[in-house]
Enzyme design. Sequence first.
Site, PDB file in Angstrom:
ATOM      1  N   SER A 140       0.777  -1.086  -0.087  1.00  0.00           N
ATOM      2  CA  SER A 140       0.054  -0.009   0.029  1.00  0.00           C
ATOM      3  C   SER A 140       0.912   1.343  -0.039  1.00  0.00           C
ATOM      4  CB  SER A 140      -0.937  -0.051   1.292  1.00  0.00           C
ATOM      5  OG  SER A 140      -1.358   1.192   1.374  1.00  0.00           O
ATOM      6  N   TYR A 153      -2.321  -1.557  10.381  1.00  0.00           N
ATOM      7  CA  TYR A 153      -2.218  -1.642   8.954  1.00  0.00           C
ATOM      8  C   TYR A 153      -0.976  -1.148   8.261  1.00  0.00           C
ATOM      9  CZ  TYR A 153      -3.948  -1.329   4.117  1.00  0.00           C
ATOM     10  OH  TYR A 153      -4.163  -1.472   2.750  1.00  0.00           O
TER      11      TYR A 153
END
Length: 258
Positions: A140, A153
């Site tokens: 990401s 995350y």
Amino acid sequence: MRLQDKVAVVTGAASGIGKEIATVYAREGARVVIADLNAEAATTAKELDPSGERAMGVAMDVTNEQQVDAGIQQVIDRWNRLDVLVSNAGIQIVAPVVEFEFAKWQKMLAIHLDGAFLTTRAALRQMYRQNSGSVIYMGSVHSKEASVLKAPYVTAKHGLLGLAKVVAKEGAAHGVRANVICPGFVRTPLVEKQIPEQSRELGISEEDVIKKVMLKETVDGEFTTVADVAETALFLAAFPTNALTGQSIVVSHGWCMN
């Protein structure tokens, strides 16, 4: 076709980014394995190939060592090779660090990091035997940047960079490459769920979450698309040499430029 008769396993492929990657791989001639937690794995495989000859669904909880090893073995038993692993399975839970429940922290890291490790280990055993392979991790922009409310995350996505680099170094002698795709915000169900959650946590409108949080740093105010990510995954899977390994490619409309 760029992946003619290659065998590719894509985790979390029953929907979203994973499904689009599987679709593009099938279009390019690959035999595709839809590995997913839910029962839709078989349904998605049938969508890609109604004959069942070039696509199969495998039920797999990527945090379960036995399920991962058994699922990869099913693939090898059927096609006797494994050329591409896309470690894509993931979830999102948002909350401030001070309020984040430990059990939820553990769940996030297990899916993103334990899942990546277990699927990689199982795939490498076959890739080393055949002396070739490509491992692709779904990172990401949060592999390189940080955002509020996303501690596990961000931690997990940073961790994938380290895992990819080690696999790239260890795998080189066996013809195996490892790379990371780092998308910006892609409007999948995972992101759709975050919009109202962040609206509540930040005390702003959902429109402001999109414009002032998610897309603020992009060059054009646009979401990254599943097609953008899938085409990058195709490029990495089909790349012919070890020249491109241990790298991360950011696909984010300019949100992150490193």
